[in-house]
Design a protein around this motif. Structure first.
Motif, PDB file in Angstrom:
ATOM      1  N   PRO A 107       0.826  -1.209   0.000  1.00  0.00           N
ATOM      2  CA  PRO A 107       0.000   0.000   0.000  1.00  0.00           C
ATOM      3  C   PRO A 107       0.865   1.266   0.000  1.00  0.00           C
ATOM      4  N   GLY A 108       0.372   2.284  -0.681  1.00  0.00           N
ATOM      5  CA  GLY A 108       1.076   3.561  -0.691  1.00  0.00           C
ATOM      6  C   GLY A 108       1.842   3.810  -1.970  1.00  0.00           C
ATOM      7  N   GLU A 109       2.775   4.771  -1.877  1.00  0.00           N
ATOM      8  CA  GLU A 109       3.499   5.271  -3.046  1.00  0.00           C
ATOM      9  C   GLU A 109       4.264   4.183  -3.792  1.00  0.00           C
ATOM     10  N   LEU A 110       4.926   3.289  -3.053  1.00  0.00           N
ATOM     11  CA  LEU A 110       5.754   2.291  -3.710  1.00  0.00           C
ATOM     12  C   LEU A 110       4.923   1.292  -4.502  1.00  0.00           C
ATOM     13  N   GLY A 111       3.779   0.888  -3.965  1.00  0.00           N
ATOM     14  CA  GLY A 111       2.912  -0.024  -4.706  1.00  0.00           C
ATOM     15  C   GLY A 111       2.391   0.597  -5.984  1.00  0.00           C
ATOM     16  N   VAL A 112       1.988   1.876  -5.905  1.00  0.00           N
ATOM     17  CA  VAL A 112       1.510   2.586  -7.105  1.00  0.00           C
ATOM     18  C   VAL A 112       2.644   2.712  -8.120  1.00  0.00           C
ATOM     19  N   ALA A 113       3.853   3.025  -7.640  1.00  0.00           N
ATOM     20  CA  ALA A 113       5.001   3.165  -8.537  1.00  0.00           C
ATOM     21  C   ALA A 113       5.302   1.847  -9.242  1.00  0.00           C
ATOM     22  N   ARG A 114       5.238   0.745  -8.514  1.00  0.00           N
ATOM     23  CA  ARG A 114       5.494  -0.553  -9.133  1.00  0.00           C
ATOM     24  C   ARG A 114       4.493  -0.847 -10.245  1.00  0.00           C
ATOM     25  N   ALA A 115       3.237  -0.534  -9.976  1.00  0.00           N
ATOM     26  CA  ALA A 115       2.216  -0.752 -11.003  1.00  0.00           C
ATOM     27  C   ALA A 115       2.468   0.119 -12.219  1.00  0.00           C
ATOM     28  N   TYR A 116       2.883   1.366 -11.993  1.00  0.00           N
ATOM     29  CA  TYR A 116       3.151   2.271 -13.116  1.00  0.00           C
ATOM     30  C   TYR A 116       4.370   1.805 -13.910  1.00  0.00           C
ATOM     31  N   VAL A 117       5.432   1.466 -13.212  1.00  0.00           N
ATOM     32  CA  VAL A 117       6.674   1.067 -13.878  1.00  0.00           C
ATOM     33  C   VAL A 117       6.453  -0.154 -14.773  1.00  0.00           C
ATOM     34  N   GLN A 118       5.613  -1.082 -14.316  1.00  0.00           N
ATOM     35  CA  GLN A 118       5.370  -2.290 -15.100  1.00  0.00           C
ATOM     36  C   GLN A 118       4.269  -2.121 -16.137  1.00  0.00           C
ATOM     37  N   GLY A 119       3.689  -0.913 -16.234  1.00  0.00           N
ATOM     38  CA  GLY A 119       2.712  -0.645 -17.272  1.00  0.00           C
ATOM     39  C   GLY A 119       1.304  -1.100 -16.952  1.00  0.00           C
ATOM     40  N   ASP A 120       1.070  -1.547 -15.712  1.00  0.00           N
ATOM     41  CA  ASP A 120      -0.276  -1.967 -15.321  1.00  0.00           C
ATOM     42  C   ASP A 120      -1.143  -0.786 -14.935  1.00  0.00           C
ATOM     43  N   LEU A 121      -0.518   0.316 -14.623  1.00  0.00           N
ATOM     44  CA  LEU A 121      -1.213   1.561 -14.280  1.00  0.00           C
ATOM     45  C   LEU A 121      -0.649   2.659 -15.167  1.00  0.00           C
ATOM     46  N   ASP A 122      -1.538   3.516 -15.662  1.00  0.00           N
ATOM     47  CA  ASP A 122      -1.073   4.601 -16.526  1.00  0.00           C
ATOM     48  C   ASP A 122      -1.927   5.833 -16.297  1.00  0.00           C
ATOM     49  N   VAL A 123      -1.470   6.946 -16.834  1.00  0.00           N
ATOM     50  CA  VAL A 123      -2.204   8.202 -16.774  1.00  0.00           C
ATOM     51  C   VAL A 123      -2.368   8.714 -18.193  1.00  0.00           C
ATOM     52  N   GLU A 124      -3.600   8.951 -18.592  1.00  0.00           N
ATOM     53  CA  GLU A 124      -3.839   9.520 -19.921  1.00  0.00           C
ATOM     54  C   GLU A 124      -3.618  11.030 -19.870  1.00  0.00           C
ATOM     55  N   GLY A 125      -2.901  11.541 -20.851  1.00  0.00           N
ATOM     56  CA  GLY A 125      -2.636  12.974 -20.882  1.00  0.00           C
ATOM     57  C   GLY A 125      -1.322  13.309 -20.211  1.00  0.00           C
ATOM     58  N   ASP A 126      -1.245  14.505 -19.656  1.00  0.00           N
ATOM     59  CA  ASP A 126      -0.024  15.041 -19.071  1.00  0.00           C
ATOM     60  C   ASP A 126       0.192  14.450 -17.675  1.00  0.00           C
ATOM     61  N   LEU A 127       1.212  13.605 -17.536  1.00  0.00           N
ATOM     62  CA  LEU A 127       1.490  12.974 -16.249  1.00  0.00           C
ATOM     63  C   LEU A 127       1.801  14.014 -15.180  1.00  0.00           C
ATOM     64  N   ALA A 128       2.590  15.019 -15.520  1.00  0.00           N
ATOM     65  CA  ALA A 128       2.956  16.048 -14.545  1.00  0.00           C
ATOM     66  C   ALA A 128       1.723  16.804 -14.059  1.00  0.00           C
TER      67      ALA A 128
END
Length: 435
Positions: free
Chosen positions: A54-75
């Motif tokens: 849970p938390g930032e590291l879990g979200v980061a892992r999902a993003y890094v592996q491409g399971d989570l993404d953001v449409e549009g401007d990530l910043a």
């Protein structure tokens, strides 16, 4: 629609705040404001990452592996989330952090079973660091530097400008190019150090040699660069040979504590620079770092430290910038508030003569790096793999925002080693190096 609604509702209950995002799940269901950035969970594994961590590291892992993404401007998406966190914390300082309550856990388990996301821990991304040994031992420091800086010289050449300066530029105008800003920064450092032909200079944490080569070529000094990265050492020596600077440039593959082994004599160095390396020294070791600088400098010698800082030093704050940065980018990094750094430099017997804040310059530098990454995305993926390329996309977006919002800063600190009678040899006005 029911799935996305349930997931978003549980996430907001767990974090104690309303999330300014629209959520889309792998089945196409959506929930949340229509005008918000779209957070896309591409697979059940994205949820599994967060359940296991849970938390930032879990979200980061999902993003890094491409399971989570953001449409549009990530910043922009990160900017909106941080704004919502600040607003929520004005009423409740625990908002934005996972709350483990029996009722929330029960709802989470029930929802996880209904969505079919329960399963074993997903594989941890290969891009994470796994250091061993004593904190800030020579061997561990070398491994920490290698994790980040030995990634690939070709990859860094895609992102950085021709100088290969991996630090904030000095942007004198919004229209200034990245290369112009880096050259302006290098010249500013050299002028502050009052470099003149024949001087001896040490560049601690010399990286790919931007300052080392610039000082040798344009100011006629002999420079000893110091790095723990063999990739960087070889790169600098090659560039020095190509520019006919081999007699003025040497690079020591050593820890800063061991410079005497490279022929650096106590009390004989005219100038020392350390550009965004002090953050990697560690908290307990910083006094050793400043004492070494004092010992190497001759009376009247100057030191310029450009260093990142964090805005406060509250218990529980992450001195390395948070779980993502500390795990993927700069393991063992320790950023201090500026006031603490100045105190440590002064305690070593060095007199502080000038402090120049450059926080607003960093977002412009990082924006240029991010644009270069996106423009050469295919080449970046070919060099370091998709996971690491996504690490860098997230790192640059989040890092830029931290400076923009004053959660991190960067400053140039100029100090001098006075003689025993107190003589500094310093000009009476900073106009001497600003003109």
């Amino acid at each position: 629609m029911i799935k996305a609604d349930a997931v978003l509702s549980l996430a907001e209950e767990t974090l104690g705040m309303t999330l300014p995002v629209r959520l889309r799940l792998w089945d196409g269901s959506e929930a949340g404001p229509h005008d918000a950035p779209v957070l896309v969970l591409r697979s059940k594994r994205a949820v599994r990452h967060v359940l296991w961590q849970p938390g930032e590291l879990g979200v980061a892992r999902a993003y890094v592996q491409g399971d989570l993404d953001v449409e549009g401007d990530l910043a922009d998406g990160l900017r909106r989330v941080w704004a919502a966190v600040r607003e929520a914390r004005a009423a409740d300082e625990t908002a934005g952090r996972p709350r483990v309550r029996p009722s929330t856990v029960a709802k989470g388990v029930a929802l996880a079973l209904r969505l079919g996301v329960v399963g074993k821990r997903p594989a941890i991304p290969a891009a994470e660091s796994h250091l061993t040994g004593d904190l800030h031992s020579r061997e561990r420091d070398r491994a920490a530097i290698s994790h980040h800086y030995d990634l690939s010289n070709d990859f860094y050449e895609l992102i950085l400008d021709e100088t290969m300066a991996y630090s904030s530029g000095f942007h004198t105008s919004p229209e200034q190019s990245l290369h112009e800003a880096q050259l302006a920064k290098l010249d500013l450092i050299c002028r502050k150090l009052d470099l003149r032909p024949g001087m001896r200079m040490v560049d601690i944490g010399s990286g790919w040699g931007s300052l080392t080569l610039h000082a040798a070529e344009h100011y006629g000094v002999h420079v000893t660069g110091v790095t723990l990265s063999s990739e960087q050492r070889d790169f600098v020596l090659k560039r020095a040979a190509e520019r006919g600077l081999s007699e003025r440039v040497d690079v020591s593959l050593r820890h800063f504590r061991d410079l005497s082994e490279a022929g650096v004599q106590d009390g004989r160095i005219d100038a020392i620079a350390s550009v965004e390396m002090g953050e990697h020294v560690g908290d307990a070791e910083y006094e050793v770092f400043t004492a070494a600088i004092h010992r190497y400098l001759r009376p009247g010698g100057r030191v310029l430290i450009q260093q990142m800082s964090r805005s406060n030093d509250k218990p529980g704050d992450s001195p390395g910038g948070g779980p993502f940065i500390e795990t993927y980018i700069a393991p063992d990094m320790h950023m201090k508030p500026l006031a603490k750094t100045i105190g440590l430099i002064n305690r070593a017997g060095l007199e502080i003569r000038d402090v120049q804040a450059m926080r607003e310059h960093y977002p412009q530098t990082v924006a240029a790096w991010a644009a270069r990454l996106e423009a050469s995305w295919g080449s970046a993926v070919a060099l370091v793999g998709e996971e690491m390329a996504r690490v860098w996309r997230l790192y640059l977006a989040g890092g830029s925002l931290a400076f923009e919002e004053n959660r991190m800063g960067v400053d140039q600190i100029l100090a001098v080693k006075p003689s025993t009678s107190g003589e500094s040899g310093m000009p009476r006005s900073p106009l001497a190096w600003l003109s």
